[in-house]
Design an enzyme around this catalytic site. Structure first.
Site, PDB file in Angstrom:
ATOM      1  N   ARG A 175      12.225   3.215  27.929  1.00 46.87           N
ATOM      2  CA  ARG A 175      12.969   4.257  28.636  1.00 46.87           C
ATOM      3  C   ARG A 175      12.139   4.783  29.820  1.00 46.87           C
ATOM      4  O   ARG A 175      12.656   4.983  30.907  1.00 46.87           O
ATOM      5  CB  ARG A 175      13.304   5.373  27.655  1.00 46.87           C
TER       6      ARG A 175
ATOM      7  N   CYS B 125       9.183  13.687  36.712  1.00 46.67           N
ATOM      8  CA  CYS B 125      10.063  13.861  35.541  1.00 46.67           C
ATOM      9  C   CYS B 125      10.764  15.213  35.613  1.00 46.67           C
ATOM     10  O   CYS B 125      11.964  15.337  35.366  1.00 46.67           O
ATOM     11  CB  CYS B 125       9.272  13.797  34.242  1.00 46.67           C
TER      12      CYS B 125
ATOM     13  N   CYS C 147       0.823  -1.212   0.000  1.00 42.95           N
ATOM     14  CA  CYS C 147       0.000   0.000   0.000  1.00 42.95           C
ATOM     15  C   CYS C 147       0.856   1.262   0.000  1.00 42.95           C
ATOM     16  O   CYS C 147       0.578   2.203  -0.711  1.00 42.95           O
ATOM     17  CB  CYS C 147      -0.914   0.039   1.222  1.00 42.95           C
ATOM     18  N   HIS C 148       1.894   1.264   0.857  1.00 39.44           N
ATOM     19  CA  HIS C 148       2.625   2.512   1.092  1.00 39.44           C
ATOM     20  C   HIS C 148       3.777   2.733   0.121  1.00 39.44           C
ATOM     21  O   HIS C 148       4.397   3.798   0.150  1.00 39.44           O
ATOM     22  CB  HIS C 148       3.158   2.554   2.522  1.00 39.44           C
TER      23      HIS C 148
ATOM     24  N   CYS D  89      14.230  16.100  37.473  1.00 39.07           N
ATOM     25  CA  CYS D  89      15.517  15.874  36.804  1.00 39.07           C
ATOM     26  C   CYS D  89      15.595  16.639  35.493  1.00 39.07           C
ATOM     27  O   CYS D  89      16.550  17.351  35.228  1.00 39.07           O
ATOM     28  CB  CYS D  89      15.736  14.391  36.512  1.00 39.07           C
ATOM     29  N   HIS D  90      14.560  16.484  34.655  1.00 36.25           N
ATOM     30  CA  HIS D  90      14.693  16.891  33.256  1.00 36.25           C
ATOM     31  C   HIS D  90      14.396  18.365  33.009  1.00 36.25           C
ATOM     32  O   HIS D  90      14.649  18.858  31.913  1.00 36.25           O
ATOM     33  CB  HIS D  90      13.835  15.996  32.369  1.00 36.25           C
TER      34      HIS D  90
ATOM     35  N   CYS E  47      13.135   4.816  33.816  1.00 30.34           N
ATOM     36  CA  CYS E  47      13.041   5.977  34.701  1.00 30.34           C
ATOM     37  C   CYS E  47      12.154   5.648  35.908  1.00 30.34           C
ATOM     38  O   CYS E  47      12.513   5.968  37.043  1.00 30.34           O
ATOM     39  CB  CYS E  47      12.474   7.179  33.962  1.00 30.34           C
TER      40      CYS E  47
END
Lengths: 107, 254
Positions: B211, B170, B72-73, B173-174, B215
């Protein structure tokens, strides 16, 4: 499924020293890990890798448990004639893999 | 008057809380020189093994109709260019939020009538990495309006929610500590623009959700299962937060 990538220059002059690189997808299980049930995961690494240039062995490596997963190797060789470089390898479980790449030599 | 000023200061503080880090820096800028060169060398980059595998899977027929993605793609180099920069997004049929992995799974289910691939399986990672790598260099640009809004707000709330025995969010830290050291690591701004990545610690490729799980386990919080709605919402918030960063898939991280 064994998968590898090979890199050679698109073309080389006769007598030119060329760089050949290979990366193989393999877990390279070192034999020091345990699974969730506490059982040792058996060692399974690619123990031998051979490169043949038009049928002649030009490179051989014996790998061990100190090599990281998805090993990547590179070496140099002299381009003499157009043809194939073929890699073949075998791991501790006896599984074999191979991959080839074409080398074009001009002049 | 003082109260009014105070209110303005508080409002300003709230609005900056939801802003992008300044200046925006991709995770690769916090990596060491050898990791950076590994990512930049398209042959040495071990993530390219997954991309190569994805290119093969793209052409491999699957399911009862014997259709491959390419049926299809067509040529992914053209048809998939820029696609990854727009995910996660609302699926027009189910009106639910899906990420790139979800989109691939949906194609398998609805178009190919093929069995779903397990989340985080090498096959799904390979296809995702292959599709995402077609958008390399294209800036992340997700929608957050309409049906996206509720997901975005939940993702943002999760980003600022302290969790786990370490009681960290989150943002602790970030936003507050990026570029500083956590042990031997440099804390990054926490962007998702290079995923799926090859992480040297994993010795394998992994998704953004893997990931997240790292964390969460790091702050000793309970991990959600793969594909959980919470992760999708957070992916959307992070994509917006990293809006403008170029896609780097497959990234290499320590």
């Amino acid at each position: 499924m064994s998968l590898a990538r090979i890199q050679v220059p698109p073309s080389a002059k006769r007598g030119e020293v060329i760089e050949v690189r290979i990366a193989i997808q393999h877990a390279m299980e070192a034999g020091f890990r345990y699974d969730n049930n506490g059982r040792t995961i058996p060692k399974n690494v690619i123990n031998t890798l051979v490169a043949r240039y038009n049928g002649t062995e030009v490179f051989r490596a014996e790998l061990g448990s100190g090599i990281s997963a998805n090993p990547y190797l590179q070496f140099f060789m002299t381009a003499e004639a157009s043809g194939d470089i073929e890699f073949s390898w075998v791991d501790d479980a006896g599984e074999r893999g191979s991959e080839r790449a074409a080398i074009v030599v001009v002049g | 008057m003082t109260a009014c000023l105070l209110a303005i200061v508080i409002l300003a503080a709230c609005s900056t809380q939801a802003a992008q880090p300044v200046p925006l820096k991709s995770g690769v800028e916090f990596a060491s020189a050898d990791v950076r060169s590994l990512q930049q060398d398209d042959f040495a980059n071990p993530g390219m093994l997954w991309v190569t595998r994805g290119a093969k899977l793209w052409l491999e027929p699957a399911g009862s109709d014997g259709k491959a993605c390419g049926t299809c793609h067509g040529d992914a180099n053209r048809s998939m260019k820029g696609v990854a920069s727009r995910y996660p997004r609302i699926d027009s049929v189910s009106t639910g939020l899906i990420n790139l992995e979800g989109r691939i799974q949906q194609c398998r289910e609805r178009r190919q009538h093929a069995p779903l691939m397990a989340y985080e399986s090498d096959e799904l990672l390979a296809l995702t990495a292959y599709v995402a790598s077609q958008s390399r260099g294209i800036p992340v640009n997700v929608e957050i309006d309409g049906f996206h809004r509720a997901h975005f707000e939940r993702g943002r709330a999760m980003y600022y929610q302290r969790v786990g025995q370490m009681n960290l969010a989150c943002t602790n830290c970030h936003d507050a500590n990026w570029s500083k050291k956590l042990g031997a690591e440099t804390v990054s701004q926490g962007h998702g623009n290079a995923y799926p990545i090859y992480r040297l610690e994993w010795q394998a490729a992994g998704s953004l959700q893997r990931r997240f799980r790292s964390c969460l386990s790091g702050v000793r919080a309970e991990m959600f299962p793969y594909g959980a709605a919470e992760y999708l919402d957070l992916e959307l918030y992070l994509a917006w937060r990293g809006q403008g960063l170029a896609i780097e898939t497959p990234g290499v991280r320590r």
